[in-house]
Motif scaffolding. Structure first.
Motif, PDB file in Angstrom:
ATOM      1  N   ARG A  63       0.969   4.149  -2.851  1.00  0.00           N
ATOM      2  CA  ARG A  63       0.744   5.563  -2.543  1.00  0.00           C
ATOM      3  C   ARG A  63       1.906   6.419  -3.039  1.00  0.00           C
ATOM      4  O   ARG A  63       1.692   7.532  -3.526  1.00  0.00           O
ATOM      5  CB  ARG A  63       0.531   5.744  -1.040  1.00  0.00           C
ATOM      6  CG  ARG A  63      -0.834   5.256  -0.595  1.00  0.00           C
ATOM      7  CD  ARG A  63      -0.991   5.311   0.896  1.00  0.00           C
ATOM      8  NE  ARG A  63      -2.405   5.182   1.284  1.00  0.00           N
ATOM      9  CZ  ARG A  63      -2.801   4.951   2.519  1.00  0.00           C
ATOM     10  NH1 ARG A  63      -1.921   4.842   3.500  1.00  0.00           N
ATOM     11  NH2 ARG A  63      -4.095   4.850   2.774  1.00  0.00           N
ATOM     12  N   ARG A  92      -8.077  -2.217   3.087  1.00  0.00           N
ATOM     13  CA  ARG A  92      -9.194  -2.397   4.021  1.00  0.00           C
ATOM     14  C   ARG A  92      -9.081  -3.694   4.814  1.00  0.00           C
ATOM     15  O   ARG A  92      -9.559  -3.781   5.932  1.00  0.00           O
ATOM     16  CB  ARG A  92     -10.539  -2.401   3.289  1.00  0.00           C
ATOM     17  CG  ARG A  92     -10.972  -1.070   2.795  1.00  0.00           C
ATOM     18  CD  ARG A  92     -12.436  -1.047   2.338  1.00  0.00           C
ATOM     19  NE  ARG A  92     -13.048  -2.318   2.043  1.00  0.00           N
ATOM     20  CZ  ARG A  92     -13.076  -2.895   0.835  1.00  0.00           C
ATOM     21  NH1 ARG A  92     -12.521  -2.315  -0.211  1.00  0.00           N
ATOM     22  NH2 ARG A  92     -13.678  -4.061   0.649  1.00  0.00           N
ATOM     23  N   TRP A 101      -9.396  -3.501  -0.995  1.00  0.00           N
ATOM     24  CA  TRP A 101      -8.837  -2.162  -1.207  1.00  0.00           C
ATOM     25  C   TRP A 101      -9.964  -1.139  -1.343  1.00  0.00           C
ATOM     26  O   TRP A 101     -11.069  -1.480  -1.749  1.00  0.00           O
ATOM     27  CB  TRP A 101      -8.050  -2.122  -2.519  1.00  0.00           C
ATOM     28  CG  TRP A 101      -6.854  -3.004  -2.587  1.00  0.00           C
ATOM     29  CD1 TRP A 101      -6.762  -4.225  -3.215  1.00  0.00           C
ATOM     30  CD2 TRP A 101      -5.554  -2.753  -2.050  1.00  0.00           C
ATOM     31  NE1 TRP A 101      -5.496  -4.728  -3.085  1.00  0.00           N
ATOM     32  CE2 TRP A 101      -4.735  -3.852  -2.375  1.00  0.00           C
ATOM     33  CE3 TRP A 101      -5.010  -1.693  -1.312  1.00  0.00           C
ATOM     34  CZ2 TRP A 101      -3.389  -3.917  -2.003  1.00  0.00           C
ATOM     35  CZ3 TRP A 101      -3.679  -1.767  -0.941  1.00  0.00           C
ATOM     36  CH2 TRP A 101      -2.884  -2.862  -1.284  1.00  0.00           C
ATOM     37  N   GLN A 110       0.843  -1.193   0.000  1.00  0.00           N
ATOM     38  CA  GLN A 110       0.000   0.000   0.000  1.00  0.00           C
ATOM     39  C   GLN A 110       0.885   1.252   0.000  1.00  0.00           C
ATOM     40  O   GLN A 110       0.609   2.206  -0.743  1.00  0.00           O
ATOM     41  CB  GLN A 110      -0.896   0.006   1.237  1.00  0.00           C
ATOM     42  CG  GLN A 110      -1.620   1.307   1.485  1.00  0.00           C
ATOM     43  CD  GLN A 110      -2.295   1.307   2.839  1.00  0.00           C
ATOM     44  OE1 GLN A 110      -3.501   1.216   2.894  1.00  0.00           O
ATOM     45  NE2 GLN A 110      -1.533   1.400   3.921  1.00  0.00           N
ATOM     46  N   ASP A 139      -5.699   8.074  -3.763  1.00  0.00           N
ATOM     47  CA  ASP A 139      -5.303   7.198  -2.665  1.00  0.00           C
ATOM     48  C   ASP A 139      -5.717   5.767  -2.972  1.00  0.00           C
ATOM     49  O   ASP A 139      -6.679   5.523  -3.715  1.00  0.00           O
ATOM     50  CB  ASP A 139      -5.946   7.643  -1.345  1.00  0.00           C
ATOM     51  CG  ASP A 139      -5.328   6.967  -0.129  1.00  0.00           C
ATOM     52  OD1 ASP A 139      -4.137   6.578  -0.188  1.00  0.00           O
ATOM     53  OD2 ASP A 139      -6.022   6.822   0.884  1.00  0.00           O
ATOM     54  N   ALA A 182      -6.173   2.542  -0.363  1.00  0.00           N
ATOM     55  CA  ALA A 182      -6.123   2.157   1.047  1.00  0.00           C
ATOM     56  C   ALA A 182      -6.484   0.690   1.229  1.00  0.00           C
ATOM     57  O   ALA A 182      -7.465   0.204   0.661  1.00  0.00           O
ATOM     58  CB  ALA A 182      -7.084   3.027   1.857  1.00  0.00           C
TER      59      ALA A 182
END
Length: 144
Positions: free
Chosen positions: A18, A77, A95, A14, A73, A75
């Protein structure tokens, strides 16, 4: 393979993603997430690849494409694994992608990718993944 180890792997992944969205990715680090060879399957078909300069170029282009469509973004999960043997597992990774829509509110899209993982020596590596129809989902959400 331990679920904790796989979760930590995807937390780092991740971070790499990013960084790619900011055009700051270290492509050596990104490539280090993958085995020497891998498969990718989606409704568009099945592809095979090598962890080489072409992978790094494709990843650079992918990050550029995500930036062009407003991805701001990615992220993590959740991560759930199904062990296969002591060296392999199937990681179900959830995600959330966030898209900048300019003057309109941001759009968040949840999706899952299923990764084939292998751990031989040190860190786990991705040697395959299965994903849904990303292009159709982006069109449905008005991103494309």
């Amino acid at each position: 393979m331990e679920e904790k180890l796989v979760r930590e792997f995807f937390e780092r992944y991740q971070d790499f993603f990013r960084q790619g969205l900011k055009d700051e990715a270290d492509m050596e680090q990104v490539a280090s997430s993958y085995a020497t060879a891998f498969i990718a399957a989606s409704p568009a078909g099945v592809n095979v690849g090598q962890n080489d300069e072409q992978l790094k170029q494709v990843m650079r282009q992918g990050f550029e494409r995500y930036r062009q469509i407003g991805t701001k973004d990615m992220a993590l999960r959740g991560v759930r694994i199904n062990p296969i043997d002591e060296h392999h597992c199937l990681a179900h990774v959830a995600w959330t992608a966030t898209y900048d829509r300019g003057t309109a509110p941001d759009v968040c899209i949840d999706f899952d990718v299923h990764y084939l993982m292998q751990q031989l020596d040190d860190e786990p590596k991705i040697f395959g993944w299965v994903s849904g129809d990303e292009q159709a989902l982006l069109r449905q959400q008005g991103i494309l």
